[in-house]
Scaffold this motif. Structure first.
Motif, PDB file in Angstrom:
ATOM      1  N   THR A  31       0.890  -1.226  -0.014  1.00 42.01           N
ATOM      2  CA  THR A  31       0.044   0.049   0.048  1.00 42.01           C
ATOM      3  C   THR A  31       0.747   1.372   0.111  1.00 42.01           C
ATOM      4  N   LEU A  32       0.687   2.098  -0.854  1.00 38.30           N
ATOM      5  CA  LEU A  32       1.457   3.296  -0.807  1.00 38.30           C
ATOM      6  C   LEU A  32       0.404   4.496  -0.640  1.00 38.30           C
ATOM      7  N   LEU A  33       0.462   5.144   0.339  1.00 38.60           N
ATOM      8  CA  LEU A  33      -0.335   6.440   0.790  1.00 38.60           C
ATOM      9  C   LEU A  33       0.316   7.563   0.252  1.00 38.60           C
ATOM     10  N   ILE A  34      -0.340   8.472  -0.340  1.00 43.44           N
ATOM     11  CA  ILE A  34       0.284   9.692  -1.082  1.00 43.44           C
ATOM     12  C   ILE A  34      -0.385  11.009  -0.576  1.00 43.44           C
ATOM     13  N   MET A  35       0.119  11.953   0.006  1.00 47.31           N
ATOM     14  CA  MET A  35      -0.240  13.238   0.560  1.00 47.31           C
ATOM     15  C   MET A  35      -0.071  14.321  -0.668  1.00 47.31           C
ATOM     16  N   GLY A  36      -0.906  15.009  -1.227  1.00 40.21           N
ATOM     17  CA  GLY A  36      -0.736  15.949  -2.463  1.00 40.21           C
ATOM     18  C   GLY A  36      -0.326  17.214  -1.564  1.00 40.21           C
ATOM     19  N   THR A  37       0.586  17.674  -1.827  1.00 37.17           N
ATOM     20  CA  THR A  37       1.130  18.960  -1.190  1.00 37.17           C
ATOM     21  C   THR A  37       0.940  20.343  -2.383  1.00 37.17           C
ATOM     22  N   LEU A  38       0.906  21.372  -1.582  1.00 38.50           N
ATOM     23  CA  LEU A  38       0.943  22.604  -2.684  1.00 38.50           C
ATOM     24  C   LEU A  38       1.624  23.879  -1.989  1.00 38.50           C
ATOM     25  N   THR A  39       2.356  24.477  -2.912  1.00 39.98           N
ATOM     26  CA  THR A  39       2.785  25.847  -2.231  1.00 39.98           C
ATOM     27  C   THR A  39       2.479  26.697  -3.672  1.00 39.98           C
ATOM     28  N   PRO A  40       2.147  28.113  -3.475  1.00 39.12           N
ATOM     29  CA  PRO A  40       2.002  28.899  -2.385  1.00 39.12           C
ATOM     30  C   PRO A  40       0.612  28.731  -1.702  1.00 39.12           C
ATOM     31  N   VAL A  69      -0.164  39.209  -2.979  1.00 41.13           N
ATOM     32  CA  VAL A  69      -1.525  38.758  -3.078  1.00 41.13           C
ATOM     33  C   VAL A  69      -2.053  38.075  -1.785  1.00 41.13           C
ATOM     34  N   GLY A  70      -1.165  37.878  -0.761  1.00 43.36           N
ATOM     35  CA  GLY A  70      -1.613  37.274   0.429  1.00 43.36           C
ATOM     36  C   GLY A  70      -1.210  35.835   0.598  1.00 43.36           C
ATOM     37  N   LEU A  71      -0.596  35.175  -0.487  1.00 38.58           N
ATOM     38  CA  LEU A  71       0.129  33.856  -0.507  1.00 38.58           C
ATOM     39  C   LEU A  71       1.195  33.862   0.174  1.00 38.58           C
ATOM     40  N   VAL A  72       1.863  32.681   0.491  1.00 39.54           N
ATOM     41  CA  VAL A  72       3.209  32.596   1.215  1.00 39.54           C
ATOM     42  C   VAL A  72       3.633  31.137   0.632  1.00 39.54           C
ATOM     43  N   SER A  73       4.922  31.168   0.217  1.00 42.11           N
ATOM     44  CA  SER A  73       5.741  29.866   0.044  1.00 42.11           C
ATOM     45  C   SER A  73       6.081  29.118   0.943  1.00 42.11           C
ATOM     46  N   GLN A  74       5.120  28.536   1.719  1.00 39.70           N
ATOM     47  CA  GLN A  74       5.316  27.910   2.745  1.00 39.70           C
ATOM     48  C   GLN A  74       4.936  26.288   2.806  1.00 39.70           C
ATOM     49  N   ASP A  75       5.664  25.460   3.237  1.00 39.80           N
ATOM     50  CA  ASP A  75       5.291  23.955   2.990  1.00 39.80           C
ATOM     51  C   ASP A  75       4.804  23.608   4.383  1.00 39.80           C
ATOM     52  N   LEU A  76       3.355  23.538   4.412  1.00 34.43           N
ATOM     53  CA  LEU A  76       2.787  23.148   5.366  1.00 34.43           C
ATOM     54  C   LEU A  76       2.663  21.846   6.027  1.00 34.43           C
ATOM     55  N   ILE A  77       3.262  20.796   5.131  1.00 35.80           N
ATOM     56  CA  ILE A  77       3.015  19.641   5.310  1.00 35.80           C
ATOM     57  C   ILE A  77       4.269  18.756   6.052  1.00 35.80           C
ATOM     58  N   GLN A  78       5.488  19.298   5.335  1.00 37.14           N
ATOM     59  CA  GLN A  78       6.670  18.576   5.811  1.00 37.14           C
ATOM     60  C   GLN A  78       6.958  18.469   7.343  1.00 37.14           C
TER      61      GLN A  78
END
Length: 343
Positions: A63-72, A176-185
């Protein structure tokens, strides 16, 4: 000591090319007054949000579990991980995010920031400014976008186009109120530490065997990176809106909305800056994205050979792209289940 410093500088300039893509994002915005936030046609969400759940790829006992991440992501957003915390903690091993590292001791990269050689590498050879490299129409577009998102800082005029593209993108994202931050890792690392789970790096490693020669090449020549800045400018205004919409959909865990959005790889020209260097040629890299994907699957195969449950993080665009990771997993005999039980 000189060899170490040269190695640090080379690694940083190579990573600058990669950091302009979704492969590896970090905040390189210019130090500046935040100013007013530029209005968008979408209101950014905030507070604790679930983000998408986990994609499950199953093949027999594997079983492979994948979390899709996003920045910004929207500034002030908090990832509410409770829904998937137990599943992550139940994995045998964790695959780290894909990317490229150049040289060794990656943690020392920031030491290059104060070096004269690093500052020289960030700038165009022969004292050229962007007005000397761009066409009049392109430079007019640069001046407009620079005024809107960066401001009066003249130092960016001396930057190589790939670095100017990074500075412009990061400044625009910030405005524009976004931030290049990785919330997941950070959360994944915390869960792994508490559960005693090994995190396996999946970054593709390029070793610099002749740092002085490569450094001299980078200092003396251009990086064929004008298209990187031109493509960034062409898509910046419209893509900021798209980024905001994708960020909201990702924060709310709306996989259907994410799937319906077109993920345009406007960073392709920036990614290929790395592939145009002698360093990439020595490493046999002609397509950065393909090389990174191949390395990730190699690490996945190795992990699957000794473990039954693997957790991995991947940029959500890579997860959802047509013919991408999920399609390859299905080709390899996995049955893929989307978050929420969908296929």
């Amino acid at each position: 000591m000189r060899a170490l410093r040269e190695n640090l500088v080379i690694r940083h300039i190579m990573l600058l090319a990669v950091l302009t893509t979704a492969l590896a994002l970090s905040d390189h915005a210019l130090a500046q007054d935040d100013g007013d936030v530029v209005d968008l046609d979408v209101v950014l969400v905030s507070g604790a949000r679930p983000a998408p759940g986990l994609w499950r790829a199953v093949k027999g006992e594997k079983t492979l579990l994948i979390m899709g991440t996003l920045t910004p992501v929207p500034r002030g957003l908090i990832w509410h991980a409770d829904a998937v915390r137990e599943q992550i903690a139940g994995a045998d091993v964790i695959l780290g995010p894909p990317g490229i590292s150049v040289g060794t001791n990656v943690g020392l990269i920031q030491g290059a920031l104060a070096l004269p050689a690093y500052r020289k590498l960030r700038r165009n050879p022969d004292g050229k400014q962007l007005s000397d490299i761009l066409t009049p129409d392109q430079y007019a577009q640069w001046s407009r976008l620079k005024q809107t998102y960066i401001g009066r800082d003249r130092s960016v005029e001396r930057l190589r186009p790939v670095n100017a593209a990074t500075e412009l993108s990061d400044a625009a994202i910030k405005r524009v109120g976004l931030v290049s931050q990785d919330l997941i890792q950070p959360v994944v690392k915390e869960i792994a530490r508490d559960a005693g789970i090994e995190i396996i790096p999946t970054t593709m490693r390029i070793v610099v065997e002749n740092p002085r020669e490569v450094l001299a090449e980078l200092n003396a020549g251009n990086l064929n990176d004008r298209d990187c800045l031109v493509r960034t400018m062409e898509r910046l205004d419209s893509d900021l809106q798209n980024m905001a919409e994708r960020a909201n959909a990702w924060a709310d865990g709306d996989v259907a909305a994410l799937r319906s959005m077109t993920h345009i790889n406007d960073r392709a020209a920036c990614t290929q800056v790395l592939a145009s260097t002698k360093l990439a040629a020595q490493a046999g890299i002609t397509d950065v994205n393909a090389a990174v994907t191949q390395k990730w699957f190699a690490e996945l195969d190795q992990a699957l050979s000794g473990h039954n449950t693997i957790f991995a993080t991947l940029p959500v665009a890579r997860v959802l792209e047509e013919g991408g990771v999920l399609a390859e997993l299905e080709r390899r005999g996995f049955t893929v289940h989307a978050p929420g039980g969908g296929e």
